[in-house]
Design a protein around this motif. Structure first.
Motif, PDB file in Angstrom:
ATOM      1  N   ASN A 125       0.819  -1.217   0.000  1.00 32.91           N
ATOM      2  CA  ASN A 125       0.000   0.000   0.000  1.00 32.91           C
ATOM      3  C   ASN A 125       0.849   1.263   0.000  1.00 32.91           C
ATOM      4  OD1 ASN A 125      -2.555  -1.172  -0.077  1.00 32.91           O
ATOM      5  ND2 ASN A 125      -2.584  -1.520   2.130  1.00 32.91           N
ATOM      6  N   LEU A 126       2.034   1.181   0.605  1.00 35.46           N
ATOM      7  CA  LEU A 126       2.939   2.328   0.611  1.00 35.46           C
ATOM      8  C   LEU A 126       3.318   2.707  -0.817  1.00 35.46           C
ATOM      9  CD1 LEU A 126       4.130   3.961   2.982  1.00 35.46           C
ATOM     10  CD2 LEU A 126       6.186   2.568   2.808  1.00 35.46           C
ATOM     11  N   TYR A 127       3.545   1.699  -1.663  1.00 35.75           N
ATOM     12  CA  TYR A 127       3.837   1.944  -3.076  1.00 35.75           C
ATOM     13  C   TYR A 127       2.584   2.380  -3.837  1.00 35.75           C
ATOM     14  CZ  TYR A 127       8.565  -0.031  -2.955  1.00 35.75           C
ATOM     15  OH  TYR A 127       9.890  -0.257  -2.706  1.00 35.75           O
ATOM     16  N   LEU A 128       1.479   1.680  -3.603  1.00 27.39           N
ATOM     17  CA  LEU A 128       0.245   1.968  -4.341  1.00 27.39           C
ATOM     18  C   LEU A 128      -0.224   3.403  -4.152  1.00 27.39           C
ATOM     19  CD1 LEU A 128      -1.820  -1.292  -3.694  1.00 27.39           C
ATOM     20  CD2 LEU A 128      -1.011  -0.478  -5.911  1.00 27.39           C
ATOM     21  N   CYS A 129       0.037   3.966  -2.978  1.00 27.67           N
ATOM     22  CA  CYS A 129      -0.455   5.308  -2.674  1.00 27.67           C
ATOM     23  C   CYS A 129       0.476   6.413  -3.152  1.00 27.67           C
ATOM     24  CB  CYS A 129      -0.689   5.451  -1.171  1.00 27.67           C
ATOM     25  SG  CYS A 129      -2.153   4.552  -0.601  1.00 27.67           S
ATOM     26  N   GLU A 130       1.647   6.051  -3.650  1.00 26.72           N
ATOM     27  CA  GLU A 130       2.569   7.058  -4.160  1.00 26.72           C
ATOM     28  C   GLU A 130       2.244   7.361  -5.621  1.00 26.72           C
ATOM     29  OE1 GLU A 130       4.908   9.067  -2.903  1.00 26.72           O
ATOM     30  OE2 GLU A 130       4.259   8.341  -0.948  1.00 26.72           O
ATOM     31  N   GLU A 131       2.167   8.634  -5.946  1.00 28.56           N
ATOM     32  CA  GLU A 131       1.835   9.053  -7.310  1.00 28.56           C
ATOM     33  C   GLU A 131       2.820   8.494  -8.331  1.00 28.56           C
ATOM     34  OE1 GLU A 131       1.109  13.215  -9.829  1.00 28.56           O
ATOM     35  OE2 GLU A 131       1.907  13.265  -7.789  1.00 28.56           O
ATOM     36  N   ALA A 132       4.096   8.401  -7.946  1.00 23.81           N
ATOM     37  CA  ALA A 132       5.132   7.922  -8.867  1.00 23.81           C
ATOM     38  C   ALA A 132       4.884   6.493  -9.328  1.00 23.81           C
ATOM     39  CB  ALA A 132       6.507   8.019  -8.212  1.00 23.81           C
ATOM     40  N   PHE A 133       4.153   5.702  -8.528  1.00 23.91           N
ATOM     41  CA  PHE A 133       3.880   4.314  -8.884  1.00 23.91           C
ATOM     42  C   PHE A 133       2.462   4.128  -9.423  1.00 23.91           C
ATOM     43  CE2 PHE A 133       7.414   4.139  -5.942  1.00 23.91           C
ATOM     44  CZ  PHE A 133       8.262   3.237  -6.563  1.00 23.91           C
ATOM     45  N   GLY A 134       1.803   5.236  -9.703  1.00 24.72           N
ATOM     46  CA  GLY A 134       0.470   5.175 -10.295  1.00 24.72           C
ATOM     47  C   GLY A 134       0.539   5.184 -11.813  1.00 24.72           C
ATOM     48  N   LEU A 135      -0.629   5.280 -12.444  1.00 22.34           N
ATOM     49  CA  LEU A 135      -0.692   5.317 -13.906  1.00 22.34           C
ATOM     50  C   LEU A 135      -0.105   6.616 -14.437  1.00 22.34           C
ATOM     51  CD1 LEU A 135      -4.321   3.933 -14.423  1.00 22.34           C
ATOM     52  CD2 LEU A 135      -2.172   2.655 -14.550  1.00 22.34           C
ATOM     53  N   LEU A 136       0.372   6.581 -15.653  1.00 19.67           N
ATOM     54  CA  LEU A 136       0.949   7.764 -16.278  1.00 19.67           C
ATOM     55  C   LEU A 136      -0.149   8.809 -16.488  1.00 19.67           C
ATOM     56  CD1 LEU A 136       3.657   8.789 -17.508  1.00 19.67           C
ATOM     57  CD2 LEU A 136       2.784   8.018 -19.727  1.00 19.67           C
ATOM     58  N   THR A 139      10.224  -0.281 -27.723  1.00 20.84           N
ATOM     59  CA  THR A 139       9.423   0.906 -27.382  1.00 20.84           C
ATOM     60  C   THR A 139       8.007   0.520 -26.977  1.00 20.84           C
ATOM     61  OG1 THR A 139       9.009   3.196 -28.049  1.00 20.84           O
ATOM     62  CG2 THR A 139       8.505   1.500 -29.695  1.00 20.84           C
ATOM     63  N   VAL A 140       7.452  -0.531 -27.561  1.00 27.79           N
ATOM     64  CA  VAL A 140       6.101  -0.985 -27.197  1.00 27.79           C
ATOM     65  C   VAL A 140       6.076  -1.504 -25.758  1.00 27.79           C
ATOM     66  CG1 VAL A 140       4.343  -2.740 -27.640  1.00 27.79           C
ATOM     67  CG2 VAL A 140       5.343  -1.470 -29.553  1.00 27.79           C
ATOM     68  N   LEU A 141       7.038  -2.363 -25.412  1.00 27.63           N
ATOM     69  CA  LEU A 141       7.052  -2.964 -24.072  1.00 27.63           C
ATOM     70  C   LEU A 141       7.352  -1.925 -22.990  1.00 27.63           C
ATOM     71  CD1 LEU A 141       8.794  -6.419 -24.667  1.00 27.63           C
ATOM     72  CD2 LEU A 141       6.366  -5.899 -24.522  1.00 27.63           C
ATOM     73  N   PHE A 142       8.319  -1.055 -23.242  1.00 22.31           N
ATOM     74  CA  PHE A 142       8.622  -0.031 -22.246  1.00 22.31           C
ATOM     75  C   PHE A 142       7.534   1.039 -22.195  1.00 22.31           C
ATOM     76  CE2 PHE A 142      12.783  -1.989 -22.259  1.00 22.31           C
ATOM     77  CZ  PHE A 142      13.140  -1.898 -20.915  1.00 22.31           C
ATOM     78  N   GLY A 143       6.800   1.192 -23.287  1.00 18.91           N
ATOM     79  CA  GLY A 143       5.628   2.072 -23.259  1.00 18.91           C
ATOM     80  C   GLY A 143       4.557   1.522 -22.342  1.00 18.91           C
ATOM     81  N   CYS A 144       4.342   0.220 -22.396  1.00 18.36           N
ATOM     82  CA  CYS A 144       3.369  -0.417 -21.491  1.00 18.36           C
ATOM     83  C   CYS A 144       3.801  -0.243 -20.039  1.00 18.36           C
ATOM     84  CB  CYS A 144       3.229  -1.903 -21.823  1.00 18.36           C
ATOM     85  SG  CYS A 144       2.483  -2.221 -23.434  1.00 18.36           S
ATOM     86  N   LEU A 145       5.095  -0.386 -19.787  1.00 14.68           N
ATOM     87  CA  LEU A 145       5.608  -0.197 -18.421  1.00 14.68           C
ATOM     88  C   LEU A 145       5.372   1.232 -17.947  1.00 14.68           C
ATOM     89  CD1 LEU A 145       7.282  -1.289 -15.997  1.00 14.68           C
ATOM     90  CD2 LEU A 145       9.320  -0.450 -17.197  1.00 14.68           C
ATOM     91  N   ALA A 146       5.653   2.196 -18.808  1.00 14.21           N
ATOM     92  CA  ALA A 146       5.477   3.607 -18.436  1.00 14.21           C
ATOM     93  C   ALA A 146       4.008   3.941 -18.194  1.00 14.21           C
ATOM     94  CB  ALA A 146       6.043   4.504 -19.542  1.00 14.21           C
ATOM     95  N   LEU A 147       3.126   3.414 -19.020  1.00 17.27           N
ATOM     96  CA  LEU A 147       1.698   3.687 -18.851  1.00 17.27           C
ATOM     97  C   LEU A 147       1.188   3.146 -17.520  1.00 17.27           C
ATOM     98  CD1 LEU A 147       0.431   2.869 -22.452  1.00 17.27           C
ATOM     99  CD2 LEU A 147       0.546   5.132 -21.407  1.00 17.27           C
TER     100      LEU A 147
END
Length: 716
Positions: free
Chosen positions: A393-404, A470-478
């Protein structure tokens, strides 16, 4: 008939790629020799100019980010304690080991202090070189000590200038990758300009200097450039060996400098696996890349004293599984479409099962739990059940680990980068699907090329690799905003390559029946130049304004706290508090900590959860007992955490602790039915009332608008 595959052109130059090669039976006369000599001179001139432009852009980027850092903090004018406080959270922790090595009586003593460290985690001796990726700090500190620069350059400047210098390497690597893909250095120029004008989304080096990714990503970019060159056809054996060496060195340095290296390389291995399955890369080269990844990671494992997180990585299990599965299924790439599809499905299932079995076996055998918090986080993030796990939950609540965030695309569109990227991605994806289908169906490749010349680009292994990358790292970034920097920088490369690619424009012009060689070349150069002029016109004034904007570091409360700790507490004092603040305490004062932000250790995660009970609803006796079990002498309470408003209800630190402890959260809103009211008030609020039940254990010794420091009584 002469085909496109018989062309001969200088590698990485702007030689015309669509001119047919000369027939072998034509004897060269004086005119041909003259043309050949002229072409060679032009290639040399082109490479020289392109190289100078690449170096210039790299150096300019370094100066640019260094100037922004200076202008933002007035770094040259502030006190040393303020400089150190500016290295926030884990950045301060990493920099503290560089400072520790600089201040040690000798290099040997400094290394001994890292290997047998008892100040980072109280009542515990840990090996910093095993637990953390700090070899870069060790190397820099040794260089600073042995080079004759102490009189001219302060240690902190040697450190930050090295990081800003790596930005030059980063930009040059992006430039070279785009140049290799398109055949023109104009593409590299456009990629570098996009990287700079989209700085907000491509890097954060100017305000998080010591962060591990700022060390690692330049080496990752160099590795991608080397792989791009390796995947070109008709390389000489010497060229291939040198390129493989470059790939290994870049992979090793990338792995050595970032604890999340294994996850990034796992995505890279998946890209290689997908392309190999569809017969779009040479199998021998893919095998070498798998071996290089494993070798580099194992070498890092040895240097990190057999770090358990590396040994239990999915990357090692996956790469080993692919190599084993290949040995079992030897005729994977033979047969018709249905036959190959069946074999492919079996191959994927075999690799997946072997990966899970090998990984499970390694973790069971070595009792590894270093990365379990990451998998808990991923499980909760992608909806595989709610969790009350504090770490997840500590990670889930951080904006940096949320969706792009969607506004990212708005900013990228302002420079035209996102529009061009989507356009190129669509064209190449469609063509790649067609070629993959054709490869699986086993039709003659030459005949296919005669019918569908527009797919030529996807038959180039280097372009195919960069497409899947670029496709796979795009999915990671999103899915995870913090990882966007791996995608956006490569987005600059991929978009500029497409805009400057002969094959892409040939495809488009043939679709609308307007193709000629001359028209293709005019468009190939004119469109990128127009784009560059647009970017310069629109963003140059903004960059100049940004460089002229002067600000100053200002955090008087933290400065006051650090000065008080240094002057009023013994050197052996042990401090408890938030992970982020304690990293600064270690850097600025050298005091011993109970916990810190480097979260990749199960014992530390459990310890941090216990320390954070200072913000939960617990009795003073419980909190005192917990803190003393870790040898705590002083505890620092922060109003910004105790009365937090940055996160919404359910994501505040105190809420996460309440949920983990089975208590009802504060404020209006729903609670899960099995949560119960706590028998005690919130510790961080109640302690300020100086009630006898608290003062018997805790005495306030420092206070300002932000921090409250309490000294723990030493009861027998």
């Amino acid at each position: 008939m002469t085909t496109v595959r018989q062309r001969r052109a200088g590698k990485g130059t702007e030689a015309a790629e669509d001119q047919p090669s000369e027939e072998k039976n034509v004897k060269p006369d004086g005119k041909i020799l003259s043309d050949h000599t002229g072409g060679k001179l032009w290639n040399i001139l082109s490479i020289s100019v392109g190289g100078i432009v690449a170096l210039s852009l790299g150096l300019l980027t370094s100066v640019y980010v260094a100037t922004l850092h200076e202008n933002d903090l007035w770094f040259s004018n502030i006190k040393e304690v303020e400089r150190e406080i500016s290295f926030r959270t884990e950045c301060g922790l990493y920099y503290s080991y560089y400072k520790q090595m600089i201040q040690a009586a000798s290099i040997q003593q400094g290394l001994h202090g890292l290997v047998y460290d008892n100040k980072t985690e109280s009542v515990r001796t840990i090996n910093i070189l095993e637990r953390m990726n700090v070899y870069q700090e060790v190397l820099l500190s040794i260089l600073y000590r042995i080079l004759p620069i102490q009189q001219y350059l302060e240690p902190v400047y040697f450190y930050i200038y090295t990081l800003f210098g790596l930005q030059a390497v980063y930009v040059i690597a992006l430039y070279v990758t785009s140049w290799l893909l398109s055949g023109t250095w104009l593409s590299g120029l456009l990629a570098a300009c996009w990287y700079i004008t989209n700085r907000t989304d491509t890097t954060r080096v100017e305000f998080t200097i010591p962060l591990r990714e700022n060390w690692a990503l330049p080496f990752f970019a160099v590795q991608i450039a080397a792989i791009t060159y390796l995947l070109r056809t008709h390389l000489q054996p010497v060229q291939e060996r040198l390129t493989l060496t470059a790939v290994f060195i870049a992979t090793f340095l990338f792995s050595l400098t970032w604890q999340f290296n294994q996850f990034m390389m796992l995505i890279q291995a998946l890209a290689l696996f997908i392309l190999d399955c569809f017969d779009m890369l040479p199998t021998a080269k893919v095998t070498w890349l798998y071996i290089i990844q494993i070798s580099a990671l194992l070498l890092v494992c040895v240097l990190q004293f057999f770090n358990s997180m590396i040994l239990g990585s999915l990357l090692i299990s996956f790469n080993a599984s692919v190599l084993i599965a290949r040995t079992i299924q030897k005729n994977l790439k033979k047969g018709g479409l249905l036959n190959r599809l069946g074999k492919l499905i079996l191959h994927v299932l075999l690799v997946l099962c072997l990966t899970l079995l090998i990984n499970k076996f390694i973790k069971r055998s070595l009792n590894l739990e270093s990365d379990e918090h990451i998998f808990k986080f991923l499980k909760a993030k992608f909806g595989f059940g709610a969790t009350r796990d504090f770490d997840a939950n500590l990670y889930l609540c951080e904006e940096a680990f949320g969706l792009l965030p969607l506004n990212t695309f708005s900013r990228l569109s302002d420079t035209l980068l996102f529009y061009v990227y989507v356009f190129v991605l669509f064209l190449m994806t469609v063509a790649a699907v067609i070629v993959a289908f054709q490869n699986l169906s086993g039709s003659n490749q030459v005949q296919f090329m005669e019918k569908m010349e527009e797919c030529t680009i996807t038959l180039k292994p280097d372009a195919a690799y960069n497409l899947i990358h670029t496709v796979l790292f795009g999915c990671l970034a999103l899915s995870t905003m913090r990882m966007k920097y791996l995608w956006t920088s490569h987005m600059c490369v991929f978009a500029s390559f497409g805009l400057c690619s002969t094959e892409v424009w040939k495809l488009i012009l043939k679709c609308i029946h307007l193709y000629t060689s001359q028209r293709t070349h005019v468009i190939k150069y004119s469109i990128p130049i127009i784009t560059l002029l647009y970017i310069s016109y629109k963003f140059w004034p903004g960059i100049m304004d940004e460089l002229s904007e002067l600000r100053e570091f200002y955090d008087p409360d933290t400065v006051e706290l650090m000065n008080w700790i240094k002057s009023s507490t013994p050197n052996t004092a042990v401090f408890a508090g938030s992970m982020q603040l304690l990293a600064g305490v270690k850097l600025c004062t050298g005091r011993t900590l109970t916990n810190h932000p480097h979260y990749e250790d199960k014992n530390l995660r459990e310890r941090t959860k216990q320390i954070y009970q200072i913000y939960a609803k617990r009795s003073p006796e419980d909190v005192y007992r917990i803190l003393r079990s870790f040898g705590t002498d002083y505890v620092i309470l922060e109003d910004s955490i105790c009365y937090e408003r940055r996160h919404s209800r359910g994501c505040r630190l105190r809420d996460l602790l309440d949920i983990a402890n089975g208590h009802i959260m504060d404020g209006l809103g729903e609670n899960e039915p099995d949560l119960k009211p706590s028998l005690y008030p919130r510790f961080c609020e109640e302690i300020k009332k100086n009630l006898p039940s608290y003062t018997i254990h805790f005495t306030r010794v420092f206070q300002n608008k932000t921090f409250h420091v309490y000294k723990l009584a030493k009861h027998k």
